[in-house]
Design an enzyme around this catalytic site. Sequence first.
Site, PDB file in Angstrom:
ATOM      1  N   HIS A 130       0.877  -1.178   0.000  1.00 46.34           N
ATOM      2  CA  HIS A 130       0.000   0.000   0.000  1.00 46.34           C
ATOM      3  C   HIS A 130       0.908   1.219   0.000  1.00 46.34           C
ATOM      4  O   HIS A 130       1.402   1.621   1.051  1.00 46.34           O
ATOM      5  CB  HIS A 130      -0.884   0.013   1.255  1.00 46.34           C
ATOM      6  CG  HIS A 130      -1.764  -1.193   1.396  1.00 46.34           C
ATOM      7  ND1 HIS A 130      -3.027  -1.250   0.841  1.00 46.34           N
ATOM      8  CD2 HIS A 130      -1.591  -2.382   2.021  1.00 46.34           C
ATOM      9  CE1 HIS A 130      -3.584  -2.424   1.129  1.00 46.34           C
ATOM     10  NE2 HIS A 130      -2.727  -3.132   1.847  1.00 46.34           N
ATOM     11  N   GLU A 165      -6.952  -5.844  -2.982  1.00 41.77           N
ATOM     12  CA  GLU A 165      -7.759  -6.628  -2.095  1.00 41.77           C
ATOM     13  C   GLU A 165      -9.244  -6.304  -2.280  1.00 41.77           C
ATOM     14  O   GLU A 165      -9.633  -5.151  -2.259  1.00 41.77           O
ATOM     15  CB  GLU A 165      -7.446  -6.373  -0.627  1.00 41.77           C
ATOM     16  CG  GLU A 165      -6.024  -6.267  -0.272  1.00 41.77           C
ATOM     17  CD  GLU A 165      -5.805  -6.004   1.211  1.00 41.77           C
ATOM     18  OE1 GLU A 165      -6.561  -6.493   2.069  1.00 41.77           O
ATOM     19  OE2 GLU A 165      -4.851  -5.267   1.497  1.00 41.77           O
ATOM     20  N   HIS A 187      -9.258 -10.062   0.947  1.00 47.65           N
ATOM     21  CA  HIS A 187      -9.014  -9.832   2.382  1.00 47.65           C
ATOM     22  C   HIS A 187     -10.126 -10.589   3.100  1.00 47.65           C
ATOM     23  O   HIS A 187     -11.266 -10.152   3.156  1.00 47.65           O
ATOM     24  CB  HIS A 187      -9.062  -8.336   2.698  1.00 47.65           C
ATOM     25  CG  HIS A 187      -8.915  -8.037   4.165  1.00 47.65           C
ATOM     26  ND1 HIS A 187      -7.900  -7.256   4.661  1.00 47.65           N
ATOM     27  CD2 HIS A 187      -9.652  -8.411   5.241  1.00 47.65           C
ATOM     28  CE1 HIS A 187      -8.020  -7.174   5.982  1.00 47.65           C
ATOM     29  NE2 HIS A 187      -9.077  -7.868   6.354  1.00 47.65           N
ATOM     30  N   ASP A 202       2.314  -6.830   2.691  1.00 43.96           N
ATOM     31  CA  ASP A 202       1.181  -6.009   3.117  1.00 43.96           C
ATOM     32  C   ASP A 202       1.712  -4.711   3.751  1.00 43.96           C
ATOM     33  O   ASP A 202       1.223  -4.260   4.784  1.00 43.96           O
ATOM     34  CB  ASP A 202       0.262  -6.776   4.085  1.00 43.96           C
ATOM     35  CG  ASP A 202      -1.061  -6.047   4.340  1.00 43.96           C
ATOM     36  OD1 ASP A 202      -1.370  -5.094   3.610  1.00 43.96           O
ATOM     37  OD2 ASP A 202      -1.772  -6.432   5.287  1.00 43.96           O
TER      38      ASP A 202
END
Length: 444
Positions: free
Chosen positions: A62, A145, A179, A306
């Site tokens: 991210h 996700e 997710h 992640d």
Amino acid sequence: MPDLVIKNARLLIDDTIQPAEIAVDDGRISKIGKIISTEEVNQVIDAKGALVLPGAIDLHVHFRDPGMTKKEDWYTGSCAAAAGGVTTVIDHPNTNPPTIDIESFKKKQKEAKKSIIDYSINAGVTSNLQYLRKLWELGAMAFGEIFMAESTGSLNVNDLILKRSLEITGDLGAVACIHAEDEEIMKRFVHILKGKHEPESYSKSRPELSEKTAVEKAIRFAGDTATRLHLCHISAHESLEVIRRAKAESKNITCEVTPHHLFLSTKDWKRLGTLGKMNPPLRDFYSQQSLWVGLTNGIIDVVASDHAPHLEHEKMTDIWSAPAGVPGVETMLPLMLMSVKRNLLTLKRLIEVTSLNPARIFGLNKGVLAPGYDADMIITGEVMEIRREKLHSKAGWTPYNGMYGMFPRITISRGDIVFEDGDIIAKRGRGRFIPGQGLIYSKQ
Ligand SMILES: NC(=O)N[C@@H](CC(=O)O)C(=O)O
Ligand SMILES: [Zn+2]
Ligand SMILES: [Zn+2]
């Protein structure tokens, strides 16, 4: 004559570590073996007998850009990646604006031009089902996700949308990254626990059962669709059992584990306090151990970071209002290399889960040290203490401070040195957009 030769390297060839030299032409590996003369070669790098590995492909980051560039941007995120031996990243859609339509996809492509390493962009799923095909044709690497429960960005979807989106991704031949946490179960536990303010309560509020239930549902919904399901950040031993059974029935499923679930557990709440908050949360020793078993026996296909940077001061608040997520792109491969050194994992398996499998899942011409593949690789360096002030993410902190990692001495992306002896030496913006299969086919 090749553009670049790496001499005095050691590589894993046919399951054994062997001395070798690597020639690179036009950004791709042209030869591996004993290289002729290096007389007319543009550049020679002496690996000094160090291990050379394919660069890691981190399929879950991210980078917060656009919209949350106080936490990270494409330049700093990609520098952190390069310094940690990651040569390709796949960015997820919970930015601001979220990557859920044509405009926002193009906006992210524009911002990503700052990257120093190659990158791909995933498209998000909300009630935007009418845009999924177009996003695929624009070059989205995958979808997700897809959030089955609330997490950063609040892109959670209901069952109907999840089901429909899996049909669409199946038709497109795209991977759906899930997710998997169950919103209902989580809400029930949060309701019971919300009066408690010690950070440990957070692990209880999103229990293993919530993940397992969501994994089962995602697999059920994918059902007979052609969807290729990729389950993100699996953390609970119960989920691994469900995935093991589904794989035994030859379902089209892959899954990933994060470094924080491998290297941290509920024991770390004391040390980390609210900094230890992430979704899914820290698990107990039993789940942690089962993740290592899953990684070695092949139930788990990939290690992905992640990487979810938030600023320290944002995290230093009540456990229920602190943002969830920890940075990790720079420390992932160094920590994993350390576990090879400690005999927790073979070198072969490490390369599979950090490079080979991610490349296979998404069809990238990367992740393998062999002629014809992109020359993305690292020359390993020394074991060093992980120190927050040495890292490149804007997050400015790490949950692994004081732990040890084997960092790259040199990181090479398509034949260019991007990181060497502690310094970023790549030009901002040299990274390339790597499109998914949808763009490739729609252009034919
Ligand atoms: N893992 C997290 O706790 N947070 C991620 C989102 C996510 O992966 O769920 C983030 O973007 O902050
Ligand atoms: Zn997530
Ligand atoms: Zn994530």
